[in-house]
Scaffold this motif. Structure first.
Motif, mmCIF file in Angstrom:
data_model
loop_
_atom_site.group_PDB
_atom_site.id
_atom_site.type_symbol
_atom_site.label_atom_id
_atom_site.label_comp_id
_atom_site.label_asym_id
_atom_site.label_seq_id
_atom_site.Cartn_x
_atom_site.Cartn_y
_atom_site.Cartn_z
ATOM 1 N N VAL A 8 -22.408 -16.171 -19.632
ATOM 2 C CA VAL A 8 -21.108 -16.670 -20.076
ATOM 3 C C VAL A 8 -21.092 -18.198 -19.967
ATOM 4 O O VAL A 8 -21.571 -18.775 -18.988
ATOM 5 N N GLY A 9 -20.558 -18.843 -20.988
ATOM 6 C CA GLY A 9 -20.478 -20.298 -21.020
ATOM 7 C C GLY A 9 -21.565 -20.954 -21.826
ATOM 8 O O GLY A 9 -21.420 -22.111 -22.238
ATOM 9 N N ALA A 10 -22.668 -20.245 -22.062
ATOM 10 C CA ALA A 10 -23.743 -20.808 -22.885
ATOM 11 C C ALA A 10 -23.326 -20.814 -24.351
ATOM 12 O O ALA A 10 -22.555 -19.964 -24.799
ATOM 13 N N TRP A 11 -23.837 -21.781 -25.092
ATOM 14 C CA TRP A 11 -23.624 -21.843 -26.535
ATOM 15 C C TRP A 11 -24.854 -21.290 -27.241
ATOM 16 O O TRP A 11 -25.993 -21.511 -26.792
ATOM 17 N N VAL A 12 -24.598 -20.563 -28.314
ATOM 18 C CA VAL A 12 -25.699 -19.959 -29.066
ATOM 19 C C VAL A 12 -25.498 -20.182 -30.563
ATOM 20 O O VAL A 12 -24.376 -20.322 -31.052
ATOM 21 N N SER A 13 -26.611 -20.234 -31.265
ATOM 22 C CA SER A 13 -26.571 -20.214 -32.730
ATOM 23 C C SER A 13 -27.429 -19.050 -33.194
ATOM 24 O O SER A 13 -28.364 -18.629 -32.495
ATOM 25 N N GLY A 14 -27.089 -18.516 -34.361
ATOM 26 C CA GLY A 14 -27.849 -17.389 -34.868
ATOM 27 C C GLY A 14 -27.222 -16.805 -36.112
ATOM 28 O O GLY A 14 -26.191 -17.291 -36.604
ATOM 29 N N LEU A 15 -27.844 -15.771 -36.630
ATOM 30 C CA LEU A 15 -27.361 -15.108 -37.841
ATOM 31 C C LEU A 15 -26.376 -14.025 -37.432
ATOM 32 O O LEU A 15 -26.767 -12.996 -36.858
ATOM 33 N N ASN A 16 -25.097 -14.248 -37.722
ATOM 34 C CA ASN A 16 -24.050 -13.296 -37.383
ATOM 35 C C ASN A 16 -23.207 -13.003 -38.621
ATOM 36 O O ASN A 16 -23.709 -12.425 -39.565
ATOM 37 N N ALA A 17 -21.945 -13.390 -38.625
ATOM 38 C CA ALA A 17 -21.081 -13.090 -39.767
ATOM 39 C C ALA A 17 -19.859 -13.997 -39.715
ATOM 40 O O ALA A 17 -19.599 -14.658 -38.711
ATOM 41 N N ILE A 18 -19.106 -13.987 -40.823
ATOM 42 C CA ILE A 18 -17.849 -14.731 -40.853
ATOM 43 C C ILE A 18 -16.807 -13.872 -40.157
ATOM 44 O O ILE A 18 -16.132 -13.025 -40.753
ATOM 45 N N GLU A 19 -16.732 -14.050 -38.858
ATOM 46 C CA GLU A 19 -15.818 -13.316 -37.998
ATOM 47 C C GLU A 19 -15.610 -14.148 -36.744
ATOM 48 O O GLU A 19 -16.444 -14.975 -36.379
ATOM 49 N N GLU A 20 -14.485 -13.933 -36.090
ATOM 50 C CA GLU A 20 -14.167 -14.759 -34.928
ATOM 51 C C GLU A 20 -15.033 -14.422 -33.721
ATOM 52 O O GLU A 20 -15.317 -15.302 -32.894
ATOM 53 N N GLU A 67 -8.204 -9.152 -30.507
ATOM 54 C CA GLU A 67 -8.471 -8.741 -31.884
ATOM 55 C C GLU A 67 -9.515 -9.666 -32.491
ATOM 56 O O GLU A 67 -9.595 -10.850 -32.168
ATOM 57 N N ASN A 68 -10.304 -9.114 -33.371
ATOM 58 C CA ASN A 68 -11.357 -9.863 -34.053
ATOM 59 C C ASN A 68 -11.040 -9.915 -35.538
ATOM 60 O O ASN A 68 -11.025 -8.879 -36.205
ATOM 61 N N ARG A 69 -10.766 -11.110 -36.052
ATOM 62 C CA ARG A 69 -10.549 -11.244 -37.496
ATOM 63 C C ARG A 69 -11.896 -11.386 -38.181
ATOM 64 O O ARG A 69 -12.736 -12.200 -37.794
ATOM 65 N N ARG A 70 -12.083 -10.607 -39.258
ATOM 66 C CA ARG A 70 -13.382 -10.523 -39.933
ATOM 67 C C ARG A 70 -13.175 -10.633 -41.445
ATOM 68 O O ARG A 70 -12.233 -10.050 -42.015
ATOM 69 N N PHE A 71 -14.071 -11.374 -42.110
ATOM 70 C CA PHE A 71 -14.036 -11.569 -43.561
ATOM 71 C C PHE A 71 -14.976 -10.535 -44.176
ATOM 72 O O PHE A 71 -16.201 -10.677 -44.155
ATOM 73 N N ILE A 72 -14.389 -9.472 -44.732
ATOM 74 C CA ILE A 72 -15.118 -8.274 -45.144
ATOM 75 C C ILE A 72 -15.467 -8.318 -46.631
ATOM 76 O O ILE A 72 -14.646 -8.712 -47.469
ATOM 77 N N GLY A 107 -17.784 -3.070 -46.788
ATOM 78 C CA GLY A 107 -16.975 -2.718 -45.638
ATOM 79 C C GLY A 107 -17.386 -3.411 -44.351
ATOM 80 O O GLY A 107 -16.826 -3.125 -43.286
ATOM 81 N N THR A 108 -18.348 -4.334 -44.439
ATOM 82 C CA THR A 108 -18.786 -5.082 -43.262
ATOM 83 C C THR A 108 -18.568 -6.577 -43.513
ATOM 84 O O THR A 108 -18.436 -7.019 -44.666
ATOM 85 N N PRO A 109 -18.528 -7.393 -42.448
ATOM 86 C CA PRO A 109 -18.269 -8.818 -42.637
ATOM 87 C C PRO A 109 -19.427 -9.524 -43.338
ATOM 88 O O PRO A 109 -20.584 -9.095 -43.247
ATOM 89 N N VAL A 110 -19.103 -10.594 -44.034
ATOM 90 C CA VAL A 110 -20.090 -11.365 -44.782
ATOM 91 C C VAL A 110 -21.042 -12.053 -43.812
ATOM 92 O O VAL A 110 -20.635 -12.784 -42.915
#
Length: 339
Positions: free
Chosen positions: A88-100, A3-8, A67-70
């Motif tokens: 898999v295993g690489a770390w990334v940074s970027g513009l996504n959202a407040i979600e797990e 499950e993915n918890r998302r701040f909507i 209705g979409t995450p912040v």
């Protein structure tokens, strides 16, 4: 299936955001398409600009759809992938959202980062992330520093402002003045970030702020890095040196104003002093981030830069953590630990 918890964002805020404007939901993770990868977000950056994205108003980015995450910058680990470029295993940074979890795509906003070169992955959301690059490129490219400048920074104890003052020192400013709220933050400007003078804006009128700046810069200010706007900007405009340069990074004092924006009333001083005021947006410098990160990392190794991070934990604390930015109760770059 995980499950993915998302701040909507479920309602557009009027004034200061309220709990009713948001919802915390759990949703099943979708299947990955070819070229996509799944990011387990460990940390999310909380920034004043996010408040503007919540409004249905013209801006440099489209409003966050209801209705979409912040929307937020994140740093995390790739846990599943159908992209050879993002294993898999690489770390990334970027513009996504407040979600797990977020889904990335090759050619999108995510970039691989080497967390072995930093004390914490959070550093890619602060000093070596968009915050650090805002300070670096905003000051060097927009404020156009010259040796001997008298420099003034508003919001000086914040994540960006604290770095700007230090970069100004490295680039040869003769005096660096910071504006912040409260005696503790003013003391930190001088004792930790190397400012020469600190002005507490709290309880001061425009006239009082004008006089306080003039006392520190009797011949005027050559470069201003502006984060606050409102009365503080008006007082700064009253203290320009001839041909001063103003980099307009933010107007945090007006973001939660539900009515008409106050605006700057002393723009006339730009004419009087033949000064320039230019807006700055870090997105313009993304192709040059490698340059900025390399130099900032070098200054860190040399002990010429210090930075602070304020990390709150739990996606269920997203709203109170975000509101710290406007109450001034954060001590450093505001970051939310999601995992």
């Amino acid at each position: 299936m995980a499950e993915n918890r998302r701040f909507i964002l479920q309602r557009r805020p009027s004034g200061t955001p309220a709990a009713e404007d948001f919802a915390l939901v759990s949703e099943p993770l979708p299947e990955l398409a070819d070229g996509q990868f799944l990011i387990r977000n460990h940390y999310a950056s909380l920034d004043p600009a996010m408040r503007g994205w919540m409004d249905d108003a013209p801006s440099y980015m489209p409003p966050i759809p209801l209705g979409t995450p912040v929307r937020a910058s994140t740093v995390g680990e790739i846990v599943a992938s159908k992209s050879a470029e993002f294993p898999v295993g690489a770390w990334v940074s970027g513009l996504n959202a407040i979600e797990e979890y977020s889904i990335g795509m090759a050619g999108g906003f995510s970039q691989i980062v080497d967390i072995s070169i930093v004390p914490s992955p959070t550093n890619f959301l602060s000093v070596l992330g968009a915050v650090g690059m805002t300070a670096y490129f905003g000051y060097l490219e927009v404020c156009q520093p010259k040796p001997g400048d008298v420099v003034l920074v508003s919001g000086a104890a914040g994540a960006v402002g604290s770095l700007v003052g230090q970069i100004a020192r490295i680039k040869g400013a003769s005096k660096i003045i910071g504006i912040a709220g409260g005696p503790e933050k003013c003391a930190r400007l001088i004792e930790r970030y190397g400012y020469d003078a600190a002005i507490d804006y709290r309880g001061k009128s425009v006239d009082q702020l004008t006089a306080a700046i003039a006392a520190e810069a009797p011949d005027g200010v050559n470069a201003i890095f502006e984060n606050v706007g409102g009365d503080i900007l008006d007082a700064e405009l009253n203290n320009l040196a001839m041909h001063a340069r103003i980099g307009l990074c933010g107007l945090i004092s007006e973001y939660n104003n539900p009515g008409e924006k106050t605006g700057a009333r002393n723009i006339w001083q730009l004419i009087v002093k033949r000064a320039t005021m230019q807006g700055l947006l870090v997105a313009d410098y993304v192709p040059r981030f490698g340059e900025g990160i390399t130099e900032m990392a070098g200054w860190l190794r040399e002990g010429r830069l210090v930075f602070d991070e304020h990390v709150d934990e739990g996606i269920d604390n997203a709203l109170p953590a975000f509101l710290r930015l406007f109450s001034g109760t954060n001590d450093g770059k505001m970051i939310l630990k999601l995992s």
